[in-house]
Design an enzyme around this catalytic site. Structure first.
Site, PDB file in Angstrom:
ATOM      1  N   LYS A   1      -0.485  33.122  37.108  1.00  0.00           N
ATOM      2  CA  LYS A   1      -0.803  32.131  36.070  1.00  0.00           C
ATOM      3  C   LYS A   1       0.277  31.074  35.931  1.00  0.00           C
ATOM      4  CE  LYS A   1      -4.134  34.497  33.203  1.00  0.00           C
ATOM      5  NZ  LYS A   1      -4.607  34.792  31.860  1.00  0.00           N
TER       6      LYS A   1
ATOM      7  N   LYS B   1     -12.791  37.995  40.696  1.00  0.00           N
ATOM      8  CA  LYS B   1     -13.452  38.618  39.560  1.00  0.00           C
ATOM      9  C   LYS B   1     -14.188  37.565  38.713  1.00  0.00           C
ATOM     10  CE  LYS B   1     -12.159  41.560  35.667  1.00  0.00           C
ATOM     11  NZ  LYS B   1     -11.225  42.520  35.096  1.00  0.00           N
TER      12      LYS B   1
ATOM     13  N   LYS C   1     -14.327  34.794  32.444  1.00  0.00           N
ATOM     14  CA  LYS C   1     -14.996  34.194  31.292  1.00  0.00           C
ATOM     15  C   LYS C   1     -14.445  32.815  30.960  1.00  0.00           C
ATOM     16  CE  LYS C   1     -12.458  36.550  27.432  1.00  0.00           C
ATOM     17  NZ  LYS C   1     -11.111  36.242  27.852  1.00  0.00           N
TER      18      LYS C   1
END
Ligand code: LTN
Length: 326
Positions: free
Chosen positions: A112, A192, A195
């Site tokens: 990140k 993955k 969201k």
């Protein structure tokens, strides 16, 4: 005494079928057996700059979806992380017992930090997560396998603390769902389902309409050879079969047997229909409660009172042990 269970999601992006199959659906089952806390970890959402009004709305969207997926405020503690100041207090104390190296090794941080330019909150994120867990004497933590490393830190901190100050913390165990825990991105099945992905075509949101669901499934990536090879990680078919199987309870082999001679067209049409039917009650329930702001405020207030009460014993003992307070 029931064992404690804690889990949470950060209110960023929109909850997806991946969150449902990997987490929410199982949480609703676990709440029958454990003294469960399910948090909307809004402080974790601040590691990326956000609009405050939007964050507060999203926290409520998430609460409504928790409820619509069957989490029951009578059985479980449903609350905002920021509603219990003990999370931040314990996180500070734990951070003073955490080595810089332990945090800079975290794979999620490394990934990140490269993408978005890191702030100190992103760096100490796993310490706040450890606080979430240890604060409640948690025995079990349902998480995806991408969170294993973070949970490992929580366990290390618990052991370290207990050695130094006596038995203050319960040693938490991960509860990692089997393979349905990993629902993949519809366009890029090697990553993955996320969201917070900027492209909505990559996921099915729990509030997607039947039209959106059907379109997304029909455009989901599959193998150009048209085979139902579940082990081919690059083709998306294994992922779609897993979703089908998880929603119907049919074994993956049975699903393949049913469709391998009929092809992707009929498979995708049926999968879309199953998804629409499975999500319909969730979307409808969400629609019924999302507008009732005063009901939601009341629920959140009750949740945070319960959470504060449950965290009080541990926080008091920790502060006493480290020498904070009168
Ligand atoms: N980091 C987790 C969310 C999270 C969490 C927690 C999960 C924050 N605190 C405590 C379990 C227990 C995530 O990104 N899924």
């Amino acid at each position: 005494m029931k064992k404690r269970l804690f889990s949470g999601t950060a209110p960023t992006g929109v909850l997806t079928i991946g969150n449902y199959l990997g987490a929410l659906r199982n949480w609703a089952v676990r709440q029958e057996e454990y003294d469960s806390l399910f948090s909307i970890v809004d402080m974790h959402a601040l590691t990326v700059p956000r609009d405050g009004r939007e964050l507060r709305q999203r926290s409520r969207d998430f609460l409504c979806l928790y409820l619509a997926c069957g989490l029951d405020p009578e059985k479980s503690t449903l609350f905002l992380q920021s509603g219990n100041p003990a999370h931040g207090e314990l996180a500070w104390i734990l951070s003073c017992h955490t080595a810089m190296g332990e945090l800079s090794r975290m794979t999620q941080y490394k990934a990140k930090a490269q993408k978005s330019g890191a702030n100190a909150g992103l760096f100490t994120y796993p310490v706040l997560m450890a606080a979430d867990i240890l604060l409640y004497g948690t025995h079990l933590v349902p998480v995806g396998d991408d969170q294993k490393q973070h949970l490992e830190l929580a366990r290390r901190l618990a052991v370290r603390f207990n050695k130094k100050y006596g038995e203050l913390f319960t040693l938490p165990e991960p509860l990692i769902p089997e393979k349905t825990g990993r629902i993949m991105n519809l366009k890029d099945p090697s990553s993955k389902m996320d969201k917070s992905h900027p492209e909505r075509e990559t996921f099915i949101a729990l509030t997607d309409t039947p039209g959106e669901i059907t379109r997304k499934i029909s455009r989901a990536k599959t193998d150009s050879r048209g085979t139902f090879d579940l082990n081919d990680r690059e083709s998306g078919i294994g992922n779609l079969v897993r979703i089908y199987s998880a929603l119907t309870g049919l074994g993956e082999g049975t699903v393949v047997w049913e469709y391998e001679h009929r092809g992707y067209g009929p498979f995708k049409r049926d999968l879309a229909e199953i998804l629409c039917e499975s999500l319909r009650p969730i979307r409808e329930r969400y629609g019924e409660i999302r507008g009732d702001e005063s009901y939601l405020t009341e629920l959140l207030k009750r949740g945070e009172e319960k959470a504060r009460r449950k965290s009080e014993p541990v926080l008091t003992r920790v502060k006493e042990a480290v020498g904070l307070g009168i």
